[in-house]
Design an enzyme around this catalytic site. Structure first.
Site, mmCIF file in Angstrom:
data_model
loop_
_atom_site.group_PDB
_atom_site.id
_atom_site.type_symbol
_atom_site.label_atom_id
_atom_site.label_comp_id
_atom_site.label_asym_id
_atom_site.label_seq_id
_atom_site.Cartn_x
_atom_site.Cartn_y
_atom_site.Cartn_z
ATOM 1 N N LYS A 279 0.815 -1.219 0.000
ATOM 2 C CA LYS A 279 0.000 0.000 0.000
ATOM 3 C C LYS A 279 0.847 1.266 0.000
ATOM 4 O O LYS A 279 0.422 2.315 -0.506
ATOM 5 C CB LYS A 279 -0.943 0.005 1.200
ATOM 6 N N GLU B 75 -9.658 6.028 2.907
ATOM 7 C CA GLU B 75 -10.479 4.983 3.506
ATOM 8 C C GLU B 75 -9.551 3.825 3.796
ATOM 9 O O GLU B 75 -8.493 3.702 3.187
ATOM 10 C CB GLU B 75 -11.575 4.554 2.524
ATOM 11 N N SER C 148 1.598 -9.765 -0.729
ATOM 12 C CA SER C 148 1.303 -8.323 -0.707
ATOM 13 C C SER C 148 1.498 -7.673 0.646
ATOM 14 O O SER C 148 1.699 -6.463 0.730
ATOM 15 C CB SER C 148 -0.130 -8.094 -1.189
#
Lengths: 270, 396
Positions: B86, B108, B375
């Site tokens: 991210k 968010e 991830s």
């Protein structure tokens, strides 16, 4: 009997005394507070002298709405409201004598789920005269506008304080009935005052189109309506009305009738 | 219909009019910045000196032996600073927001990884940061909520709807509509209105660009299969993009089957949804017959989302990528196996990809290679895993 569809808006705005207070367009969420309340509420709005009415077809994820309309929508959905049932509420009201113009307001996904053409046909059959879809900007609206037009219904687009005037012209060119002017950068919900940006937007809209202008989002009090005389032809009042209905104490229709009369600045007999 | 911002028939920008000028401004700023070598150099500087790129490519040696098939290789996005891919996107978008003169950042978050990444970058630049998070996700991701506070961000609980990522996204969009003049909304996945899916893809494609280069250096050839989990789908688009033109490389996206597709309690939009509009984009969507968005379930908060990025919808229709599913229990078993065989605690999101990678490795057999996007790391999921208990092998 006035013409149905976009023509019913034209007739209603033409009949309005020029230069006075804007006409009132109350917004009610279909199926709120109860599944059977919508048709009586629409008739109460008509008795109170509303110029037109707006019926919200609830959607699970209403991005443009503040807490009041979100809550009304969820309550209606929990009680089984669907787009088809919402549309049929308007048909019931027409059968019971509703003659003022009615716009349906919903989001694009329920329209796509029903099918754009089927949605337009159902609205027309029920006596709905126009459709407002707040998450459908002009770039994405051609398909719906064409289907609505084919059924004689008004596609009523929104413009906002952030919309450049050149874009206002482009949006207004797709409009019928009226142009929905969003008074604030924000979601729906009662606010204390009308912003200078709203008055600026109304002037910019007038500079590019002769269509009537309805100002919405945040309009909640009689003094707002009075202050908007000569600035716009109508105001949409939703959250403040739903708050009044939700606070209860009386029959929803009685509350709505009193509320609209107060906005119009007329007494119980007016 | 416009063709701008479309992936096949998917994508577009279905937003309130108030946001249209802001999206146009963002698109212009994005195109200018991405064509500006100074911006790219600044972004690369942060990616390599701060985020810890490039991330390694690791052979899962014991897992490969246990599966008895193709080699399983891990692209280690779990080693990016803050513990997930991210940060790649948060860095890119916040640098872009600064260039646009925005002073306030909102985001968010579902699992909290995107919220932590955004809060981290805002701390680096002294920017105000507000993160919307569903009440249910706040409960199951308490560690990340605390981290965001440490980093100086304000976490605003969202109590509407299912109280998860979908509802947090609604509330972030409402904030953006209200504060659009000074605020940039850092969307955390390849979802949302144009230009976000394109923008986030650009900032995440570093995963696949690196992995492809590393593959050619290490093996002298490309992997046979590339596997990634798909919620919104940003790590998957991130690793897929570099391989799109390599027609012999299979691309496999893994959606969350939750308690099983047949139970209805899942988050597999491509598997069980149909096209619709959520959060400004036309893509596959879990919805009822009336177009109301359905509640979803996944053990992994980051996959618990009823929509999916529009490019995934297009890749699926074009049959360039294949999408399969993995249940909560299959993901938990893969989670435990990676812990015990490789000494790596994976995120529950990534564990979905691992489970399918093991399956695919067995099918392909020896002499092949499966590349998995790992991830994120699983520290944030410890409470969830502990609550289930066991090692996963006893679960059916």
């Amino acid at each position: 009997m006035t013409a149905a569809g976009a023509g019913r808006f034209e007739a209603a705005f033409a009949a309005r005394a020029a230069g006075g207070r804007p006409g009132i367009i109350p917004y009610v969420t279909a199926g709120f507070p109860g599944p059977g309340d919508t048709a009586p509420l629409l008739l109460a709005c008509q008795r109170a002298g509303s110029l037109a009415a707006e019926v919200g077809i609830p959607f699970s994820d209403p991005l443009a709405d503040g807490p009041t309309i979100q809550n009304a929508g969820w309550r209606a959905l929990e009680q089984g409201m669907t787009p088809a049932r919402a549309i049929s509420q308007v048909a019931q009201a027409r059968d019971a004598g509703l003659t003022i113009p009615v716009a349906a307001m919903t989001y694009i996904n329920p329209v796509l789920a029903m099918g754009v053409e089927a949605f337009a046909a159902a609205c027309a059959a029920a006596g709905i005269d126009g459709v407002i879809v707040p998450d459908l900007p002009v770039e994405e609206a051609a398909g719906l506008a064409a289907s609505l037009g084919a059924h004689g219904l008004a596609h009523i687009p929104l413009v906002a304080p952030t919309t450049p005037t050149s874009r206002v012209a482009r949006v207004a060119a797709t409009a019928a009935g009226f142009v929905y002017c969003v008074s604030v950068t924000g979601t729906t919900g009662a606010r204390a005052s009308v912003s200078p940006a709203a008055l600026d937007l109304l002037e910019r809209v007038r500079s590019v189109t002769a269509l009537p202008r309805a100002l919405g989002f945040g309009i909640s009090r009689p003094e707002h309506v009075e202050a908007l005389a000569r600035h716009c032809e109508a105001v949409v009042v939703g959250s403040a009305l739903l708050d009044a209905i939700a606070s209860g104490g009386d029959d929803p229709g009685v509350i709505a009738e009193r509320f609209v009369r107060e906005l119009r600045g007329v007494g119980a007999a007016g | 219909m416009t063709t701008a911002g479309r992936f096949g028939i998917y994508g577009g920008a279905f937003v309130p009019e108030t946001l249209v000028p802001a999206l146009e401004e963002l698109e212009v700023a994005m195109n200018e910045a991405l064509a500006d070598p100074v911006f790219i150099a600044e972004l690369d500087g942060w990616l390599y000196d701060y985020a810890g790129r490039p991330t390694p490519l690791t052979l899962a040696r014991r897992l490969t032996e246990a599966c008895g098939g193709a080699e399983i290789w891990l692209k280690r996005e779990d080693l990016v600073h803050t513990g997930a891919h991210k940060l790649n996107n948060a860095l890119g978008q916040v640098l872009l927001a600064r260039r646009m003169g925005k002073t306030r950042i909102i985001a968010e978050t579902g699992a909290g990884q995107h919220g932590v990444a955004t809060a981290t970058v805002c701390a680096c630049f002294g920017l105000e940061c507000v993160v919307y998070m569903g009440r249910e996700d706040i409960r199951r991701q308490a560690l990340n909520v605390y981290k965001m506070g440490l980093l100086g961000a304000e976490v605003r609980p969202v109590d509407s709807g299912s109280k998860t990522l979908k509802d947090a996204t609604n509330e972030a969009i409402r904030d953006w509509v209200t504060n659009v003049e000074n605020t940039h909304y850092v969307i955390g996945s390849v979802v949302g209105p144009h230009p976000y899916p394109t923008l986030v893809k650009r900032f995440q494609r570093v995963i696949g660009d690196e992995a492809r280069r590393q593959a050619l250096q290490r093996w002298g050839e490309l992997p046979d299969s590339v596997v990634a989990c798909v919620g919104g789908g940003s790590n998957a688009i991130g690793i897929f993009t570099a391989f799109l033109e390599d027609e012999d490389v299979e691309l496999l996206g893994v959606e969350a089957a939750g308690r099983g597709i047949e139970t209805g309690e899942h988050a597999a939009s491509l598997e069980a949804g149909r096209p619709g509009v959520l959060h400004g984009a036309y893509s596959y969507l879990l919805q009822d017959a009336h177009g109301q968005v359905r509640e979803t379930h996944s053990i992994s908060a980051g996959l618990d989302y009823p929509g999916v990025g529009p490019e995934h919808a297009a890749l699926r229709d074009a049959e360039r990528a294949r999408y399969v599913t993995c249940t909560d229990n299959e993901a938990l078993r893969a989670f435990h196996r990676l812990c015990r065989m490789e000494g790596i605690i994976p995120a529950l999101e990534s564990s979905h990809a691992l489970a399918v990678a093991e399956r695919r490795a067995r099918e392909l057999g020896p002499g092949h290679r499966v590349l998995v996007c790992l991830s994120g790391r699983g520290d944030k999921d410890i409470d969830t895993v502990r609550a289930v208990g066991g090692t996963g092998e006893e679960m059916t």
